[in-house]
Design a protein around this motif. Structure first.
Motif, PDB file in Angstrom:
ATOM      1  N   CYS A  27       0.800  -1.140  -0.052  1.00 37.12           N
ATOM      2  CA  CYS A  27      -0.020  -0.483   0.286  1.00 37.12           C
ATOM      3  C   CYS A  27       0.800   1.142   0.415  1.00 37.12           C
ATOM      4  O   CYS A  27       0.348   2.485   0.279  1.00 37.12           O
ATOM      5  N   HIS A  28       1.810   1.236  -0.120  1.00 42.16           N
ATOM      6  CA  HIS A  28       3.158   2.379  -0.253  1.00 42.16           C
ATOM      7  C   HIS A  28       4.045   2.085  -1.258  1.00 42.16           C
ATOM      8  O   HIS A  28       4.412   1.072  -1.234  1.00 42.16           O
ATOM      9  N   ASN A  70      -3.005   6.665  -1.920  1.00 45.55           N
ATOM     10  CA  ASN A  70      -3.498   5.860   0.239  1.00 45.55           C
ATOM     11  C   ASN A  70      -2.600   6.917   0.451  1.00 45.55           C
ATOM     12  O   ASN A  70      -2.025   7.640   0.200  1.00 45.55           O
ATOM     13  N   CYS A 116      -0.043   5.672   4.658  1.00 44.93           N
ATOM     14  CA  CYS A 116       1.436   4.561   5.075  1.00 44.93           C
ATOM     15  C   CYS A 116       2.207   5.200   4.081  1.00 44.93           C
ATOM     16  O   CYS A 116       4.231   5.835   4.165  1.00 44.93           O
TER      17      CYS A 116
HETATM   18 ZN    ZN Z   1       1.876   0.949   2.778  1.00 45.27          ZN
END
Ligand code: ZN
Ligand code: MG
Length: 223
Positions: free
Chosen positions: A91-92, A120, A123
């Protein structure tokens, strides 16, 4: 235990971020990390930058997405060097992934590197990629409360782009609240650019802001 593991990950990330910073510094490249929700218009802003700056600056792009090369294909259409990073569900982006991606870019012949993070608001903010500055991207349909709910992104950004302003008449977006949360509580003085990639409104200001950052150098970005 949990805390120690997370701490170690971030420490390793910091070492790679430093290596990225050094490579970019040697090559004289300004790098910007675009952070925003999925669908906020990060790729569209990069496309607009490529179109607006193609006669003046040499741009490269890193595209971060969990899956697909769709965004990189959009960029490649505009004849810019681009590397897609697929995080396979992650997610990053982290600095190690960016460091590896730099190897596939003609750094010596670039002025500006735009890094599109995975969509996102949480994070990506915790991971320094070795960038010169951060661009927070938020779009009108997401609502005016994003700065208040995700303060760290807006506090650490060097510019905030409010995209899809053409949708303002159709949604309940309280611009006064948005501005006061951003400028009064979180990040006084941060430039706010109102843009619509669809109609072209504000795209000139976005392009000009990028050009000025490159001309003045990364140290001109307020931290
Ligand atoms: Zn992440
Ligand atoms: Mg995208």
């Amino acid at each position: 235990m949990e805390v120690r593991v997370v701490h170690k990950v971030l420490k390793a990330n910091e070492e790679f971020a430093q290596m990225v910073r050094e490579r970019l510094g040697e090559a004289g490249v300004v790098a910007l990390n675009l952070i925003g929700a999925p669908g906020s218009g990060k790729t569209s802003l990069i496309e607009a930058a490529l179109r607006g700056l193609k006669e003046r600056l040499r741009l490269g792009v890193i595209e971060g997405d969990p899956e697909t090369t769709r965004d990189a294909e959009r960029i490649a259409h505009l004849q810019a060097p681009v590397v897609q990073i697929n995080t396979a569900g992650g997610c990053h982006l982290d600095a190690h992934l960016v460091y590896r991606a730099l190897e596939a870019l003609p750094l010596a012949s670039l002025d500006l590197l735009l890094i599109e993070n995975v969509g996102n608001l949480v994070c990506p903010v915790e991971f320094d990629l070795g960038e010169s500055g951060r661009v927070a991207v938020v779009s009108v349909p997401e609502g005016h409360d994003k700065p208040a709910k995700y303060p760290k992104l807006f506090r650490t950004a060097q510019v905030v782009v409010l995209n899809k302003v053409d949708l303002m008449p159709f949604v309940d977006f309280d611009e006064g609240q948005f501005r006061s949360d951003l400028a009064r509580l979180l990040n006084p003085g941060v430039p706010l650019l109102k843009v619509s990639c669809r109609t072209g409104e504000g795209v000139g200001e976005w392009v000009r802001w990028l050009q000025e950052v490159v001309e003045r150098g990364p140290s001109s970005l307020r931290r």
